[in-house]
Design a protein around this motif. Structure first.
Motif, mmCIF file in Angstrom:
data_model
loop_
_atom_site.group_PDB
_atom_site.id
_atom_site.type_symbol
_atom_site.label_atom_id
_atom_site.label_comp_id
_atom_site.label_asym_id
_atom_site.label_seq_id
_atom_site.Cartn_x
_atom_site.Cartn_y
_atom_site.Cartn_z
ATOM 1 N N ALA A 120 0.832 -1.213 0.000
ATOM 2 C CA ALA A 120 0.000 0.000 0.000
ATOM 3 C C ALA A 120 0.866 1.262 0.000
ATOM 4 C CB ALA A 120 -0.921 -0.002 1.218
ATOM 5 N N ILE A 121 1.909 1.260 0.814
ATOM 6 C CA ILE A 121 2.792 2.429 0.932
ATOM 7 C C ILE A 121 3.470 2.730 -0.397
ATOM 8 C CG2 ILE A 121 4.961 3.198 2.022
ATOM 9 C CD1 ILE A 121 3.832 1.497 4.485
ATOM 10 N N GLN A 122 3.877 1.667 -1.070
ATOM 11 C CA GLN A 122 4.527 1.802 -2.372
ATOM 12 C C GLN A 122 3.539 2.369 -3.401
ATOM 13 O OE1 GLN A 122 5.558 -2.056 -3.844
ATOM 14 N NE2 GLN A 122 6.925 -1.266 -5.438
ATOM 15 N N PHE A 123 2.328 1.856 -3.366
ATOM 16 C CA PHE A 123 1.307 2.261 -4.337
ATOM 17 C C PHE A 123 0.929 3.735 -4.186
ATOM 18 C CE2 PHE A 123 -3.161 2.731 -5.665
ATOM 19 C CZ PHE A 123 -3.104 2.209 -6.952
ATOM 20 N N GLN A 124 0.948 4.221 -2.926
ATOM 21 C CA GLN A 124 0.535 5.602 -2.659
ATOM 22 C C GLN A 124 1.654 6.608 -2.834
ATOM 23 O OE1 GLN A 124 -1.069 4.792 1.131
ATOM 24 N NE2 GLN A 124 -2.889 3.863 0.229
ATOM 25 N N GLU A 125 2.864 6.127 -2.979
ATOM 26 C CA GLU A 125 3.998 7.021 -3.100
ATOM 27 C C GLU A 125 3.911 7.744 -4.446
ATOM 28 O OE1 GLU A 125 8.090 8.252 -3.621
ATOM 29 O OE2 GLU A 125 7.409 6.460 -4.712
ATOM 30 N N LYS A 126 4.225 9.063 -4.451
ATOM 31 C CA LYS A 126 3.942 9.851 -5.671
ATOM 32 C C LYS A 126 4.808 9.471 -6.866
ATOM 33 C CE LYS A 126 6.630 14.075 -4.614
ATOM 34 N NZ LYS A 126 7.683 13.267 -3.972
ATOM 35 N N GLU A 127 5.940 8.859 -6.630
ATOM 36 C CA GLU A 127 6.807 8.459 -7.739
ATOM 37 C C GLU A 127 6.472 7.068 -8.290
ATOM 38 O OE1 GLU A 127 9.084 10.314 -9.425
ATOM 39 O OE2 GLU A 127 8.176 11.913 -8.220
ATOM 40 N N PHE A 128 5.398 6.453 -7.758
ATOM 41 C CA PHE A 128 5.125 5.074 -8.158
ATOM 42 C C PHE A 128 4.889 4.914 -9.672
ATOM 43 C CE2 PHE A 128 2.195 1.449 -8.832
ATOM 44 C CZ PHE A 128 3.073 0.439 -8.480
ATOM 45 N N LEU A 129 4.025 5.730 -10.234
ATOM 46 C CA LEU A 129 3.711 5.580 -11.665
ATOM 47 C C LEU A 129 4.913 5.853 -12.581
ATOM 48 C CD1 LEU A 129 0.027 6.860 -12.006
ATOM 49 C CD2 LEU A 129 0.877 4.502 -11.898
ATOM 50 N N PRO A 130 5.635 6.966 -12.366
ATOM 51 C CA PRO A 130 6.830 7.178 -13.203
ATOM 52 C C PRO A 130 7.837 6.029 -13.071
ATOM 53 C CG PRO A 130 6.377 9.125 -11.839
ATOM 54 C CD PRO A 130 5.347 8.110 -11.506
ATOM 55 N N MET A 131 8.007 5.536 -11.835
ATOM 56 C CA MET A 131 8.934 4.419 -11.603
ATOM 57 C C MET A 131 8.486 3.197 -12.397
ATOM 58 S SD MET A 131 9.144 1.413 -9.676
ATOM 59 C CE MET A 131 7.938 1.514 -8.360
ATOM 60 N N LEU A 132 7.177 2.894 -12.315
ATOM 61 C CA LEU A 132 6.624 1.738 -13.013
ATOM 62 C C LEU A 132 6.836 1.868 -14.525
ATOM 63 C CD1 LEU A 132 4.893 -0.849 -12.765
ATOM 64 C CD2 LEU A 132 2.854 0.604 -12.882
ATOM 65 N N SER A 133 6.550 3.039 -15.060
ATOM 66 C CA SER A 133 6.652 3.183 -16.507
ATOM 67 C C SER A 133 8.111 3.123 -16.959
ATOM 68 C CB SER A 133 5.887 4.431 -16.975
ATOM 69 O OG SER A 133 6.746 5.462 -17.298
ATOM 70 N N ASN A 134 9.019 3.628 -16.121
ATOM 71 C CA ASN A 134 10.450 3.512 -16.386
ATOM 72 C C ASN A 134 10.920 2.069 -16.472
ATOM 73 O OD1 ASN A 134 12.434 5.339 -16.926
ATOM 74 N ND2 ASN A 134 12.291 6.282 -14.891
ATOM 75 N N ILE A 135 10.463 1.276 -15.511
ATOM 76 C CA ILE A 135 10.881 -0.131 -15.460
ATOM 77 C C ILE A 135 10.356 -0.881 -16.683
ATOM 78 C CG2 ILE A 135 10.486 -2.315 -14.221
ATOM 79 C CD1 ILE A 135 11.006 -0.780 -11.635
ATOM 80 N N ILE A 136 9.121 -0.575 -17.081
ATOM 81 C CA ILE A 136 8.544 -1.201 -18.276
ATOM 82 C C ILE A 136 9.429 -0.883 -19.486
ATOM 83 C CG2 ILE A 136 6.563 -1.190 -19.864
ATOM 84 C CD1 ILE A 136 5.659 -2.394 -17.340
ATOM 85 N N GLU A 160 -11.078 7.759 -4.809
ATOM 86 C CA GLU A 160 -10.956 8.575 -6.037
ATOM 87 C C GLU A 160 -9.520 8.512 -6.550
ATOM 88 O OE1 GLU A 160 -11.816 10.187 -3.089
ATOM 89 O OE2 GLU A 160 -13.963 9.752 -3.313
ATOM 90 N N PHE A 161 -8.576 8.701 -5.624
ATOM 91 C CA PHE A 161 -7.157 8.632 -5.982
ATOM 92 C C PHE A 161 -6.808 7.254 -6.531
ATOM 93 C CE2 PHE A 161 -3.078 6.933 -4.398
ATOM 94 C CZ PHE A 161 -2.193 7.713 -5.127
ATOM 95 N N VAL A 162 -7.302 6.237 -5.851
ATOM 96 C CA VAL A 162 -6.974 4.863 -6.239
ATOM 97 C C VAL A 162 -7.521 4.541 -7.627
ATOM 98 C CG1 VAL A 162 -7.368 2.425 -5.681
ATOM 99 C CG2 VAL A 162 -6.714 4.018 -3.880
ATOM 100 N N ILE A 163 -8.764 4.920 -7.890
ATOM 101 C CA ILE A 163 -9.371 4.628 -9.189
ATOM 102 C C ILE A 163 -8.595 5.310 -10.320
ATOM 103 C CG2 ILE A 163 -11.452 4.986 -10.620
ATOM 104 C CD1 ILE A 163 -13.073 4.495 -7.979
ATOM 105 N N LYS A 164 -8.203 6.570 -10.079
ATOM 106 C CA LYS A 164 -7.422 7.303 -11.082
ATOM 107 C C LYS A 164 -6.102 6.596 -11.366
ATOM 108 C CE LYS A 164 -6.077 11.803 -10.991
ATOM 109 N NZ LYS A 164 -6.068 13.094 -10.244
ATOM 110 N N GLN A 165 -5.442 6.221 -10.287
ATOM 111 C CA GLN A 165 -4.151 5.547 -10.376
ATOM 112 C C GLN A 165 -4.296 4.200 -11.107
ATOM 113 O OE1 GLN A 165 -1.283 6.932 -8.666
ATOM 114 N NE2 GLN A 165 -0.278 5.268 -7.565
ATOM 115 N N LEU A 166 -5.370 3.443 -10.763
ATOM 116 C CA LEU A 166 -5.578 2.134 -11.382
ATOM 117 C C LEU A 166 -5.872 2.275 -12.877
ATOM 118 C CD1 LEU A 166 -7.715 0.215 -8.712
ATOM 119 C CD2 LEU A 166 -5.251 0.059 -9.111
#
Ligand code: C2E
Ligand code: CA
Ligand code: CA
Ligand code: CA
Length: 276
Positions: A120-136, A160-166
């Motif tokens: 959960a902590i990882q998912f909520q961290e603001k750099e999660f999406l950029p990090m994920l897309s970088n790794i891809i 709301e935040f979670v749905i946007k992120q997902l």
């Protein structure tokens, strides 16, 4: 009474100090383990319930201490979460899983879908999406072969935040599974707003399935829910032929558990796969 009280307090304080210093030592060891890359991923097969064909693997972390002791994730993930170290570790897990996926292809295996647990902590961290897309990008994995396993506790916070992120993750082409389903407090009415691909039925419902009619009813209900929401269902912790047959009868789509295989090191997974 006063004396006893003081003695008790001193006793208590001594123990607290001992606890705190052990804790600090463990924390330092974990920091060092991260720097020295003492972590390894094991891979547990997931199969189609009818055909028994491999449909993916779940990456599960272990800490291999220099004294060759293998520490299970339950013993260190909570500390990594409290200290924030889960963020660099979680990044390492994702990168390692994607690297392994590509390595299996290089070794001649078909592309194997890989599931990664996200805290959960990882998912909520603001750099999660950029990090994920970088790794891809850097690993070159086809995003459709990556699946993120999130627990209900992740999904139920700030919907709301979670749905946007997902939705963002789905747009990247990555798959999403809801882990330990049935153990949290997720509101079923919310479920339809989450772009999920799969519900993972928690092992507590699978255990003793052949004798427990309540668990059978729960699984039947989850499978029906999955069907109407067009979400796949996977049962974890399947240990016996009996449990497998019940799950088949209940039309659960996919199976993971010791009955097929324990989590394996990459080399052992290749052997398991090629010997089938
Ligand atoms: P989980 O995601 O629910 O993983 C399933 C756990 O059940 C794994 O334990 C697996 O080894 C075990 N298991 C699988 N099949 C069977 C079976 O047939 N019988 C029984 N009794 N157990 C089975 P493990 O590997 O100890 O992992 C425990 C938990 O640690 C995981 O639960 C997950 O929440 C967490 N975890 C593991 N790896 C990671 C990771 O890379 N990142 C994060 N954030 N959490 C992780
Ligand atoms: Ca999981
Ligand atoms: Ca689980
Ligand atoms: Ca679990």
């Amino acid at each position: 009474v006063k004396d006893n009280g003081r003695n008790f307090y001193e006793f208590f304080e001594a123990n607290m100090n001992e606890y705190a210093s052990e804790r600090l030592m463990l924390e330092n060891n974990l920091r060092r383990a991260l720097a020295r890359e003492e972590f390894v991923l094991f891979y547990q097969p997931q199969v189609d319930s009818r055909t028994e064909a491999l449909i993916g693997v779940e990456a599960l972390i272990r800490w291999m201490r220099p004294n060759s002791e293998i520490v299970p994730p339950g013993d260190f993930i909570p500390i990594l979460e409290e200290t924030g170290l889960i963020i660099p570790l979680g990044e390492w897990v994702l990168a390692e899983a994607c690297r392994q996926h590509k390595e299996w292809i290089r070794k001649g295996l078909p592309p194997i879908p890989i599931s990664v647990n996200i805290s959960a902590i990882q998912f909520q961290e603001k750099e999660f999406l950029p990090m994920l897309s970088n790794i891809i990008k850097e690993s070159g994995i086809e995003p459709g072969y990556l699946d993120l396993e999130l627990t209900e506790s992740v999904v139920m916070q700030k919907p709301e935040f979670v749905i946007k992120q997902l939705k963002f993750i789905k747009e990247m082409g990555i798959n999403l599974s809801l882990d330990d389903f049935g153990t949290g407090f997720s509101s079923l009415s919310y479920l339809r707003y989450f772009p999920l691909d799969r519900l993972k039925i928690d092992q507590s419902f699978v255990r003793g399935l052949s004798t427990d009619s309540v668990n059978e009813a729960i699984i039947e209900a989850v499978v029906a829910l999955g069907k109407s929401l067009k979400i796949k269902t996977i049962a974890e912790g399947v240990e016996t032929k009996q449990e497998l047959e019940f799950l088949r009868k209940l039309e659960c789509d996919e199976i993971q558990g010791y009955y097929f295989s324990k989590p394996l090191l990459s080399e052992d997974f290749i052997k398991w796969f090629t010997n089938r």
